[in-house]
Design a protein around this motif. Sequence first.
Motif, PDB file in Angstrom:
ATOM      1  N   SER A 178       0.769  -1.266   0.048  1.00 46.11           N
ATOM      2  CA  SER A 178      -0.079  -0.044   0.078  1.00 46.11           C
ATOM      3  C   SER A 178       0.962   1.404   0.042  1.00 46.11           C
ATOM      4  O   SER A 178       1.610   1.578   1.051  1.00 46.11           O
ATOM      5  CB  SER A 178      -0.917  -0.058   1.260  1.00 46.11           C
ATOM      6  OG  SER A 178      -1.611   1.434   1.303  1.00 46.11           O
ATOM      7  N   ARG A 180      -0.369   4.170   0.251  1.00 44.44           N
ATOM      8  CA  ARG A 180      -0.944   5.171   1.327  1.00 44.44           C
ATOM      9  C   ARG A 180      -0.509   4.735   2.648  1.00 44.44           C
ATOM     10  O   ARG A 180      -0.444   5.671   3.658  1.00 44.44           O
ATOM     11  CB  ARG A 180      -2.606   4.757   1.324  1.00 44.44           C
ATOM     12  CG  ARG A 180      -3.318   5.911   2.225  1.00 44.44           C
ATOM     13  CD  ARG A 180      -4.689   5.552   2.139  1.00 44.44           C
ATOM     14  NE  ARG A 180      -5.323   6.786   2.965  1.00 44.44           N
ATOM     15  CZ  ARG A 180      -6.388   7.684   2.790  1.00 44.44           C
ATOM     16  NH1 ARG A 180      -6.620   7.687   1.545  1.00 44.44           N
ATOM     17  NH2 ARG A 180      -6.894   8.295   3.647  1.00 44.44           N
ATOM     18  N   SER A 181      -0.440   3.524   3.140  1.00 43.74           N
ATOM     19  CA  SER A 181      -0.151   2.979   4.373  1.00 43.74           C
ATOM     20  C   SER A 181       1.200   2.505   4.597  1.00 43.74           C
ATOM     21  O   SER A 181       1.688   2.854   5.898  1.00 43.74           O
ATOM     22  CB  SER A 181      -0.952   1.920   4.753  1.00 43.74           C
ATOM     23  OG  SER A 181      -2.382   2.520   4.859  1.00 43.74           O
ATOM     24  N   THR A 201      -6.001  -4.074  -4.816  1.00 44.42           N
ATOM     25  CA  THR A 201      -5.786  -3.102  -3.914  1.00 44.42           C
ATOM     26  C   THR A 201      -7.266  -2.542  -3.504  1.00 44.42           C
ATOM     27  O   THR A 201      -7.868  -2.203  -4.194  1.00 44.42           O
ATOM     28  CB  THR A 201      -4.784  -2.126  -4.405  1.00 44.42           C
ATOM     29  OG1 THR A 201      -3.512  -2.789  -4.458  1.00 44.42           O
ATOM     30  CG2 THR A 201      -4.474  -1.009  -3.042  1.00 44.42           C
ATOM     31  N   TYR A 204      -9.462   2.505  -0.645  1.00 50.27           N
ATOM     32  CA  TYR A 204      -8.761   3.271   0.322  1.00 50.27           C
ATOM     33  C   TYR A 204      -7.264   3.311   0.298  1.00 50.27           C
ATOM     34  O   TYR A 204      -6.837   4.459   0.703  1.00 50.27           O
ATOM     35  CB  TYR A 204      -9.448   2.863   1.545  1.00 50.27           C
ATOM     36  CG  TYR A 204      -8.776   3.725   2.748  1.00 50.27           C
ATOM     37  CD1 TYR A 204      -9.510   4.870   3.308  1.00 50.27           C
ATOM     38  CD2 TYR A 204      -7.821   3.174   3.495  1.00 50.27           C
ATOM     39  CE1 TYR A 204      -9.082   5.702   4.328  1.00 50.27           C
ATOM     40  CE2 TYR A 204      -7.188   4.031   4.658  1.00 50.27           C
ATOM     41  CZ  TYR A 204      -7.892   5.114   5.045  1.00 50.27           C
ATOM     42  OH  TYR A 204      -7.486   5.718   5.974  1.00 50.27           O
ATOM     43  N   GLU A 205      -6.927   2.349   0.114  1.00 50.60           N
ATOM     44  CA  GLU A 205      -5.357   2.226   0.000  1.00 50.60           C
ATOM     45  C   GLU A 205      -4.460   2.664  -1.345  1.00 50.60           C
ATOM     46  O   GLU A 205      -3.322   2.824  -1.295  1.00 50.60           O
ATOM     47  CB  GLU A 205      -4.750   0.916   0.047  1.00 50.60           C
ATOM     48  CG  GLU A 205      -5.248   0.025   1.370  1.00 50.60           C
ATOM     49  CD  GLU A 205      -4.758   0.796   2.755  1.00 50.60           C
ATOM     50  OE1 GLU A 205      -3.836   1.510   2.543  1.00 50.60           O
ATOM     51  OE2 GLU A 205      -5.069   0.322   3.706  1.00 50.60           O
TER      52      GLU A 205
END
Length: 233
Positions: A178, A180-181, A201, A204-205
């Motif tokens: 991810s 994002r994370s 995926t 949100y990610e």
Amino acid sequence: MSQNLTTIAFDADDTLWHNERFFKLTQDRFADLLRDYVDGHHLAEHLLAAEKRNLGHYGFGIKGFTLSMIETAIDVTDGRVPASVISELIAAGREMLEHTIELLPHAREAVEAVAGTHRVLLVTKGDLLDQERKLAQSGLGDLFDAVEVVSDKTPQVYTRIFDRHGTGAAHALMAGNSLRSDVNPVIAAGGWGVHVPHDLTWGYEVDDAPEDASRFRKVKNLGELPALVQEIG
């Protein structure tokens, strides 16, 4: 031990073992159960919105996903969803909590390779009981010097983790699927972020890659990670 890198951290879901495929299968089942009320595309949008809205209440993981499915089913049917459908959604969530762990290619080899020269961490988010179950079934637990199950992955969280278990974010590398994370917040904390793409995926990610960041790297799979760690030094 490397002068630059002392600590290597791994994400868990869809980095070391399959996870999103079970969400996808359940979401397909969800769409089938509600096909008489709303088309699949709009249902997926409603569900993702509910998941994002509920993160602050339920956190990440299967339990929050199941509750969001139930909430979405009630919303899109104006409260007319049959109890039998709700029951099936609860059963689907329970099945997800019992699925067998399947390691991704090169996962064990990559962790074993870097564990011989660096401090190795597992940093994952989600439901504590479920993450502990998956780690135990994976057979990888003994390879990690520490395991952190966090409510979210932010620069501040990574800073605390690498200060507590390592020699600071500047000497740490995080590998995960991810952006994002697992990548962007680590780089923001001063560490190295390595993107290990996965075919599936969660919406949100999804995030933009920090292409201009000097500490950003991308590998095709975990098999390339040990060589990258040695290259960074």
